[in-house]
Design an enzyme around this catalytic site. Structure first.
Site, short mmCIF file in Angstrom:
data_model
loop_
_atom_site.label_atom_id
_atom_site.label_comp_id
_atom_site.label_asym_id
_atom_site.label_seq_id
_atom_site.Cartn_x
_atom_site.Cartn_y
_atom_site.Cartn_z
N CYS A 204 -25.71 -41.63 -80.35
CA CYS A 204 -26.21 -42.82 -81.39
C CYS A 204 -26.84 -42.42 -82.80
CB CYS A 204 -27.83 -42.76 -80.54
SG CYS A 204 -28.58 -44.33 -81.52
N HIS B 187 -27.84 -43.95 -75.63
CA HIS B 187 -28.65 -42.63 -75.00
C HIS B 187 -28.29 -42.40 -73.44
CE1 HIS B 187 -31.19 -41.44 -78.42
NE2 HIS B 187 -30.72 -42.54 -78.71
N GLU C 230 -28.40 -39.52 -72.53
CA GLU C 230 -29.89 -39.27 -71.83
C GLU C 230 -30.86 -39.83 -71.16
OE1 GLU C 230 -29.63 -39.71 -75.00
OE2 GLU C 230 -31.44 -39.51 -75.96
N1 GLN Z 1 -30.68 -45.83 -86.42
C1 GLN Z 1 -30.85 -45.12 -86.13
C2 GLN Z 1 -30.15 -44.50 -87.43
O1 GLN Z 1 -29.37 -44.68 -88.35
C3 GLN Z 1 -30.02 -44.48 -84.64
C4 GLN Z 1 -31.26 -44.47 -83.81
C5 GLN Z 1 -30.97 -44.45 -81.92
O2 GLN Z 1 -30.48 -42.75 -82.67
N2 GLN Z 1 -31.30 -44.24 -81.53
O3 GLN Z 1 -29.92 -42.75 -87.58
#
Ligand code: GLN
Length: 190
Positions: A78, A172, A174
């Site tokens: 992410c 995610h 994890e």
């Molecule tokens: N929206 C977040 C970002 O731009 C990422 C979201 C996440 O890691 N769950 O860093």
């Protein structure tokens, strides 16, 4: 094998657990000194803008960029995917990324209505069933270069990508008990 998890901000604890369950030594990385002992690094989800600022203020950015350039394996999830990307849209103007994956990402691009959603994804190379994926304000991969393998995708674009020793997910991994992606990452470590 010793694997670091960037622990400046965000969802790093469950990555430490997942790695430990797979039998590797997992350590939090918050300082340049902690980089010297590790063979690979996980960059967790969180806020890539905040992580970028903390990487700079902790003086981790430059030495970490050097390790990644020298071929240290990395797994970004992410916000971690955003930090490994080459191009980042809808970020802060001063937001930095490592550019070890030849992808362009747009932050929070799944749309305001769907801040979070879950999907069962078929994943190339994982034969024993789909992977349950939890997306939280995830980035959309708008471009993937020719050297990038797409291991899974949704309508909006690729959600698992790999280039050499760099692996990234828009979601995610994890947050579930499925360790297959962490195991896939470790296959290319060491
Ligand atoms: N929206 C977040 C970002 O731009 C990422 C979201 C996440 O890691 N769950 O860093």
């Amino acid at each position: 094998m010793k694997v670091g998890v960037l622990g400046l901000q965000g969802a790093f604890r469950r990555h430490l657990d997942a790695l430990t369950r797979l039998g590797v030594t997992a350590v939090e990385v918050r300082t340049p000194a902690a980089l010297s002992g590790i063979d690979a690094l996980v960059i967790p989800g969180g806020e890539s803008t905040t992580m970028s600022m903390l990487l700079t203020s902790s003086q981790l950015f430059e030495p970490l960029a050097e390790r990644l350039e020298a071929g240290m394996p990395a797994f970004g999830t992410c916000a971690g995917m955003i930090l490994l990307a080459t191009g980042v849209s809808d970020g802060r103007t001063d937001q930095r990324s490592f550019g070890v994956l030849d992808i362009d990402v747009r932050r929070n691009a799944f749309g305001r209505q769907v801040d979070s959603f879950e999907r069962d994804l078929p994943v190339a190379g994982l034969d024993d069933g789909p992977l349950h994926a939890v997306f939280i304000r995830a980035p959309v991969v708008e471009r993937a270069g020719p050297a990038v393998e797409v291991l899974a995708r949704v309508d909006e674009g690729p959600v698992i990508v790999r280039q050499g020793v760099a692996l990234a997910t828009a979601f995610h991994p994890e947050l579930t008990d499925d360790l297959r992606l962490h195991a896939l990452f470790l296959e290319r470590v060491g």
